[in-house]
Motif scaffolding. Sequence first.
Motif, mmCIF file in Angstrom:
data_model
loop_
_atom_site.group_PDB
_atom_site.id
_atom_site.type_symbol
_atom_site.label_atom_id
_atom_site.label_comp_id
_atom_site.label_asym_id
_atom_site.label_seq_id
_atom_site.Cartn_x
_atom_site.Cartn_y
_atom_site.Cartn_z
ATOM 1 N N LEU A 14 5.939 -8.257 7.395
ATOM 2 C CA LEU A 14 4.650 -8.470 6.707
ATOM 3 C C LEU A 14 4.499 -9.954 6.368
ATOM 4 N N GLU A 15 5.609 -10.588 6.050
ATOM 5 C CA GLU A 15 5.562 -12.018 5.677
ATOM 6 C C GLU A 15 4.966 -12.845 6.821
ATOM 7 N N THR A 16 5.301 -12.456 8.035
ATOM 8 C CA THR A 16 4.762 -13.160 9.210
ATOM 9 C C THR A 16 3.358 -12.678 9.546
ATOM 10 N N SER A 17 3.131 -11.375 9.465
ATOM 11 C CA SER A 17 1.861 -10.810 9.955
ATOM 12 C C SER A 17 0.717 -10.895 8.954
ATOM 13 N N ASN A 18 1.018 -10.847 7.647
ATOM 14 C CA ASN A 18 -0.097 -10.926 6.671
ATOM 15 C C ASN A 18 -0.965 -12.162 6.897
ATOM 16 N N PRO A 19 -0.341 -13.373 7.022
ATOM 17 C CA PRO A 19 -1.181 -14.566 7.221
ATOM 18 C C PRO A 19 -2.024 -14.507 8.498
ATOM 19 N N PRO A 29 -4.765 -9.346 1.907
ATOM 20 C CA PRO A 29 -4.621 -7.896 1.747
ATOM 21 C C PRO A 29 -5.078 -7.482 0.352
ATOM 22 N N TYR A 30 -5.763 -6.327 0.233
ATOM 23 C CA TYR A 30 -6.202 -5.919 -1.110
ATOM 24 C C TYR A 30 -5.107 -5.119 -1.824
ATOM 25 N N LYS A 31 -4.072 -4.725 -1.040
ATOM 26 C CA LYS A 31 -3.000 -3.936 -1.680
ATOM 27 C C LYS A 31 -1.736 -4.081 -0.842
ATOM 28 N N GLU A 32 -0.588 -4.144 -1.484
ATOM 29 C CA GLU A 32 0.701 -4.033 -0.783
ATOM 30 C C GLU A 32 1.480 -2.933 -1.486
ATOM 31 N N GLU A 33 2.045 -2.029 -0.712
ATOM 32 C CA GLU A 33 2.669 -0.840 -1.323
ATOM 33 C C GLU A 33 3.860 -0.391 -0.485
ATOM 34 N N GLU A 34 4.945 0.021 -1.136
ATOM 35 C CA GLU A 34 6.083 0.585 -0.420
ATOM 36 C C GLU A 34 6.022 2.103 -0.529
ATOM 37 N N SER A 37 9.611 7.111 0.945
ATOM 38 C CA SER A 37 9.856 8.369 1.684
ATOM 39 C C SER A 37 9.603 8.203 3.178
ATOM 40 N N GLU A 38 8.797 7.196 3.532
ATOM 41 C CA GLU A 38 8.499 6.959 4.953
ATOM 42 C C GLU A 38 9.303 5.793 5.503
ATOM 43 N N GLY A 39 10.054 5.110 4.616
ATOM 44 C CA GLY A 39 10.827 3.939 5.056
ATOM 45 C C GLY A 39 9.933 2.802 5.497
ATOM 46 N N VAL A 40 8.819 2.630 4.749
ATOM 47 C CA VAL A 40 7.866 1.563 5.114
ATOM 48 C C VAL A 40 7.409 0.790 3.884
ATOM 49 N N LYS A 41 7.043 -0.485 4.137
ATOM 50 C CA LYS A 41 6.208 -1.171 3.159
ATOM 51 C C LYS A 41 4.953 -1.590 3.906
ATOM 52 N N THR A 42 3.849 -1.558 3.200
ATOM 53 C CA THR A 42 2.546 -1.691 3.871
ATOM 54 C C THR A 42 1.694 -2.759 3.191
ATOM 55 N N SER A 43 0.802 -3.322 4.006
ATOM 56 C CA SER A 43 -0.270 -4.185 3.473
ATOM 57 C C SER A 43 -1.577 -3.577 3.948
ATOM 58 N N PRO A 49 -16.251 -2.278 6.778
ATOM 59 C CA PRO A 49 -15.905 -0.904 6.353
ATOM 60 C C PRO A 49 -14.568 -0.425 6.929
ATOM 61 N N ASN A 50 -13.903 -1.303 7.707
ATOM 62 C CA ASN A 50 -12.705 -0.835 8.427
ATOM 63 C C ASN A 50 -11.425 -1.210 7.691
ATOM 64 N N LYS A 51 -10.530 -0.246 7.566
ATOM 65 C CA LYS A 51 -9.262 -0.492 6.866
ATOM 66 C C LYS A 51 -8.137 -0.608 7.891
ATOM 67 N N ILE A 52 -7.338 -1.643 7.735
ATOM 68 C CA ILE A 52 -6.177 -1.860 8.604
ATOM 69 C C ILE A 52 -4.927 -1.793 7.738
ATOM 70 N N GLU A 53 -3.950 -1.026 8.213
ATOM 71 C CA GLU A 53 -2.682 -0.873 7.487
ATOM 72 C C GLU A 53 -1.577 -1.504 8.325
ATOM 73 N N LEU A 54 -0.936 -2.542 7.793
ATOM 74 C CA LEU A 54 0.232 -3.111 8.470
ATOM 75 C C LEU A 54 1.468 -2.429 7.910
ATOM 76 N N LEU A 55 2.401 -2.063 8.769
ATOM 77 C CA LEU A 55 3.605 -1.338 8.334
ATOM 78 C C LEU A 55 4.860 -2.049 8.821
ATOM 79 N N GLU A 56 5.755 -2.332 7.864
ATOM 80 C CA GLU A 56 7.061 -2.905 8.188
ATOM 81 C C GLU A 56 8.137 -1.891 7.793
ATOM 82 N N ALA A 57 9.150 -1.722 8.619
ATOM 83 C CA ALA A 57 10.234 -0.774 8.299
ATOM 84 C C ALA A 57 11.085 -1.323 7.156
ATOM 85 N N THR A 58 11.520 -0.423 6.273
ATOM 86 C CA THR A 58 12.420 -0.851 5.188
ATOM 87 C C THR A 58 13.850 -0.377 5.433
#
Length: 133
Positions: A14-19, A29-34, A37-43, A49-58
Amino acid sequence: MKKIEHIGIAVKSLETSNPLFEKLFGAAPYKEEEVASEGVKTSFFMNGPNKIELLEATNEESPIAKFIAKKGEGIHHIAFDVEDIIVEMERLKGEGFIILNDIPKKGADNKLVAFLHPKTTNGVLIELCQEIR
Ligand SMILES: CC[C@H](C(=O)O)C(=O)SCCNC(=O)CCNC(=O)[C@H](O)C(C)(C)COP(=O)(O)OP(=O)(O)OC[C@H]1O[C@@H](n2cnc3c(N)ncnc32)[C@H](O)[C@@H]1OP(=O)(O)O
Ligand SMILES: [Co+2]
């Protein structure tokens, strides 16, 4: 299923992809959340109107880690907004789709979620999302 709730993109960092997506959308990003249970952290980004979720494995067991190891970074899933996730799961089960979780699970961004196996959806991982009211 009425509209796309978000598109999930698997990224190594996420550190690389958020920018990169900040430049693309002109917004942070309007929210970052881990979701442990899914082994992910997200931005989460909104682009109009479109939402994009970036997912990095934890962790290495994360579906995102396995996906990237096999296919590299890229579109991971399409999530659809559903009114009643239980009703939709039953309907889709009746139509022969494989639902990966027997009961809805807590997702990110205040949603109950369920996933359909990509081998029953032409190779596209589909996520069902119901707003937790
Ligand atoms: C919940 C937080 C957040 C949210 O929005 O709220 C999320 O979106 S979390 C997202 C991460 N969580 C998940 O993806 C959960 C559902 N996924 C799974 O249960 C697994 O990833 C599964 C079952 C799709 C694949 O797991 P498996 O251990 O079977 O991995 P394989 O590599 O053996 O895959 C088997 C087969 O499926 C193909 N595959 C895997 N992932 C995807 C994908 N994202 N899109 C399309 N196809 C996928 C993989 O290539 C294998 O196919 P094969 O032809 O056998 O090579
Ligand atoms: Co998602």
